[in-house]
Design an enzyme around this catalytic site. Structure first.
Site, PDB file in Angstrom:
ATOM      1  CD  GLU A  33      -3.084   1.283   1.280  1.00  0.00           C
ATOM      2  OE1 GLU A  33      -3.641   0.181   1.329  1.00  0.00           O
ATOM      3  OE2 GLU A  33      -3.667   2.354   1.036  1.00  0.00           O
ATOM      4  CG  ASP A  34       1.362   2.946   3.274  1.00  0.00           C
ATOM      5  OD1 ASP A  34       0.411   3.319   2.575  1.00  0.00           O
ATOM      6  OD2 ASP A  34       1.263   2.671   4.482  1.00  0.00           O
TER       7      ASP A  34
END
Ligand code: MN
Length: 741
Positions: A76-77
């Site tokens: 996700e990051d």
């Protein structure tokens, strides 16, 4: 920040043959990927996945779960991809990390369909591999622990979501420890004031009871020694949230809670549980109705234990839980216990699904079946939430905002949950588009539209209908304000009259400078005290006009003519009026500014004398300290009791019109001829004449006659007189007349 070797050592402590290489690789990879990213707190971002991993080591999770925790935010990051993780850690782990990435927040205010979809994803993911839930919950727990650094609005939303979705889910999966910590943290942000109060009270109680607790622990341990039972005894204090919830749900005060403390007895085997129970029950008496055997019948979330309450060594009530070590572990960690490494040959358990024998698994299975049966996401949401949050209902505003309420909640609770103003002005509700009574119990998925009116004051009776503390407190506050307003309105009228009598004009402003002398905090306080009868109008006059001399009221001889009555008003003025007032007289009374009476639902605190008073009666008011005005018919002999307290008399008049849909009390005496069925006949005459019987009592019985007093509710004097003449005409009645009317 935890070092790489520290993490490995932690796992090694409970799993000596840990796959060190896997942990090291995940640690280094996640650290590099997150690089210089920072959290809201300013800490390096990597500290977050590391703490999540640490939480899972406390739950003795295997190295694969720990590795997933380290990697859970990378896709996700960071620049990490599923493919890269598959290559480095294998597709099993890759799938888990991707699963966690897909589980976006369960946004409570989003559209129903989206919510359903998110919850569906989460449940499906859990059923495939329970480790998704464990990492997700550990992730949420760490975010909750560090919530201080979030923006205010975001913080509240996350806390609410935790309380409404994650904590119940942890509980449903049997993870009591996780549930309690999530609830405690969320409680702190959702209702900081209540959290502080409850926590402080609990700390205080635990401080004061320290000696008693040690004493009980010692007596229990001594007992088990005597019976040669290998048992550990531990005291346990209720958590702030569960205390608060109980207080709210049952409308109890802190003092009324009896079970703040409990003791847990942990033994070796199921057999020992029952032996310990036997030892306890033969030594101390048990409290009936409190015994529960969750060993023979486990709870829905697989919880097993014996619960009992006894009258203990120093005569206090003591709650006990008796369970084995294994049961204790399941009570604490729930499904996580099944995800523990239970491999035999050093190989990681491949499936990690929840054991098929458990109730938690049965629930998950059932829920997911429902999900494949119907394609309507809203139905699914309704069913699932019904199951997941057994003690909650989820309803929606017409705009689709979700309002979570405890089971049994009504549209009134709903209105107060939306906003206090909405609750205070609520007069009706549409449930799923149909007008429904405000007492209707709401069901999952109901769409509720509140109908409001500015003129509304919440009726005090609502307090016993609602189930949420917020609604109850708001209703109590509103009722108090309304009553205060009634009293201060009455106070103004009494003072106006008293000032007028002395040729002065009353103004509220004149009270400002005398508050100190009257020992009242503000003008409102003076007015409501006068209305309540706690402060006399004379005292107020004396405060405003220090040279005011109270006129001595001399009582004239009682009028001799039959049918004449005297009235004295609040200032001691004496009236003599005939029993029957003409229209002109009535008009004069109106213009004299007598206090208008509109019944018990009007704007003044009014009640009626025991013998009643109905519109059409000439009436007088007596101020009753603390309970407003009591209305008496002028003829009432009871009034003589107030002869020497002229300041309590006030001049009142009826102010009733077509819109007054209120009945008034009146007492009649009926002498009936003793014959079978005569009582039934009297009741029928009363019913046929549209009057209600409130109470009926026999005052005298003779062989031939029975005299009874009947308290009625009628519309007005005409109605009452018609009824009395109808009764007189009845063959079962020898006499009927009004009492004191
Ligand atoms: Mn995270």
């Amino acid at each position: 920040m935890m070092r790489q070797y520290e993490l490995v050592e932690r796992v090694q402590r409970y799993k000596p043959d840990v796959n060190e290489a896997l942990l090291n690789k995940a640690y280094v990879y996640a650290m590099q990927k997150h690089g210089h990213q920072k959290r809201a707190s300013g800490d390096p971002y990597f500290s977050h996945p590391l703490e999540v991993a640490a939480i899972l080591t406390d739950m003795h999770m295997d190295e694969a779960t720990i590795a997933v925790a380290l990697l859970h935010d990378t896709i996700e990051d960071t620049t990490a991809t599923r493919q890269e993780i598959d290559e480095l850690f294998g597709p099993d782990l890759g799938k888990l990390v991707e699963g966690l990435t897909k589980l976006k927040k369960l946004d409570l205010v989003s559209k129903k369909a989206e919510q359903a979809e998110n919850l569906r994803k989460l449940l499906l993911a859990i059923s495939e591999d329970v480790r998704v839930l464990l990492v997700k919950l550990a992730d949420r727990l760490h975010n909750m622990r560090t919530l201080d650094h979030m923006r205010d609005d975001k913080r509240l939303r996350i806390a609410e979501e935790t309380m409404e979705i994650y904590a119940p889910l942890a509980g449903r999966m049997g993870m009591q420890g996780m549930r309690e910590e999530l609830e405690e943290l969320a409680f702190r942000y959702i209702n900081p004031e209540a959290y502080r109060t409850v926590t402080a009270r609990l700390a205080d109680i635990s401080e004061r009871n320290r000696g008693v607790i040690v004493e009980i622990e010692n007596s229990l341990s001594g007992l088990f020694e005597k019976y040669a039972l290998n048992a550990t005894v531990k005291s346990r204090q209720k958590k702030p949230w569960s205390v608060f919830r109980k207080m709210e749900a049952k409308a109890l005060s802190f003092e009324q809670l009896s079970d703040i403390f409990g003791f847990r007895v942990v033994v070796e085997s199921v057999e020992d549980c029952y032996r310990a129970l036997g030892a306890i029950h033969t030594t101390w008496s048990m409290v009936p109705g409190r015994f529960k055997d969750y060993i023979s019948t486990p709870k829905q979330n697989d919880y097993r234990s014996i619960h009992t309450t006894i009258v203990g060594p120093s005569r206090q009530r003591i709650e006990l839980q008796i369970r084995t070590r294994e049961m204790n572990k399941i009570a604490e960690y729930g499904v996580a216990v099944h995800a523990l490494y239970k491999d035999t040959g050093g190989k990681v358990n491949a499936s990690h699904t929840i054991s098929k024998e458990t109730n938690a698994y049965a629930w998950l299975r059932r829920t997911i079946e429902q999900l494949s049966e119907g394609d309507n996401p809203e139905d699914f949401l309704e069913n699932t939430k019904l199951e997941l949050f057994q003690d909650q209902v989820f309803c929606f505003t017409p705009k689709g905002m979700l309002i979570a309420l405890p089971r049994g909640a009504t549209p009134i609770d709903f209105a107060y949950a939306v906003h206090t103003d909405v609750g205070d002005t609520c007069v009706g509700a549409k449930v799923n588009g149909r007008i429904m009574p405000l007492m209707t119990e709401l069901k999952n998925g109901d769409e509720v539209e509140i109908i409001r009116s500015k003129a509304q004051v919440p009726p005090a009776a609502w307090e016993s209908v609602v189930v949420t503390g917020k609604a109850r407190a708001a209703i109590r506050r509103a009722t108090k304000n309304a009553i205060r307003k009634q009293y201060s309105g009455l106070g103004v009228r009494i003072l106006e009259r008293a000032f007028e009598r002395s040729g002065k004009t009353f103004s509220k402003d004149s009270l400002k400078s005398v508050l100190h002398r009257l020992a009242r905090k503000d003008i409102e306080d003076v007015l409501s005290s006068v209305g309540r009868g706690e402060l006399s109008s004379t005292d107020v006059m004396k405060a405003v006009y220090p040279d005011f001399k109270e006129e001595r009221v001399t009582l004239p001889p009682k009028p001799r003519e039959e049918g004449w009555s005297k009235i004295r008003n609040a200032a001691g003025m004496l009236f003599q009026i005939p029993g029957r007032a003409s229209r002109k007289e009535r008009q004069a009374a109106k213009e004299s500014g007598a206090v208008p009476i509109r019944g018990v639902r009007g704007d003044l605190p009014v009640r009626f004398a025991p013998e009643g008073a109905v519109p059409g009666d000439r009436i007088i008011g007596i101020v009753q300290p603390g309970s407003g005005i009591t209305i008496y018919p002028i003829q009432s002999p009871s009034l003589t009791a107030f002869d020497d307290q002229p300041e309590r008399w006030i001049d009142v008049r009826w102010d009733i019109d077509e819109a007054t849909k209120e009945r008034f009390p009146a007492r009649i005496s009926v002498v009936a001829i003793n014959a079978p069925g005569s009582l039934a006949e009297i009741a029928q005459v009363i019913a046929e004449n549209d009057a209600n019987i409130h109470t009926l009592s026999m005052v005298r019985t003779a062989p031939d006659f029975t005299e009874m007093l009947i308290d009625l509710e009628v519309w007005d004097l005409k109605h009452l007189n018609r009824l009395i003449s109808q009764l007189k005409e009845n063959s079962s009645v020898s006499d009927a007349r009004r009492v004191n009317g």
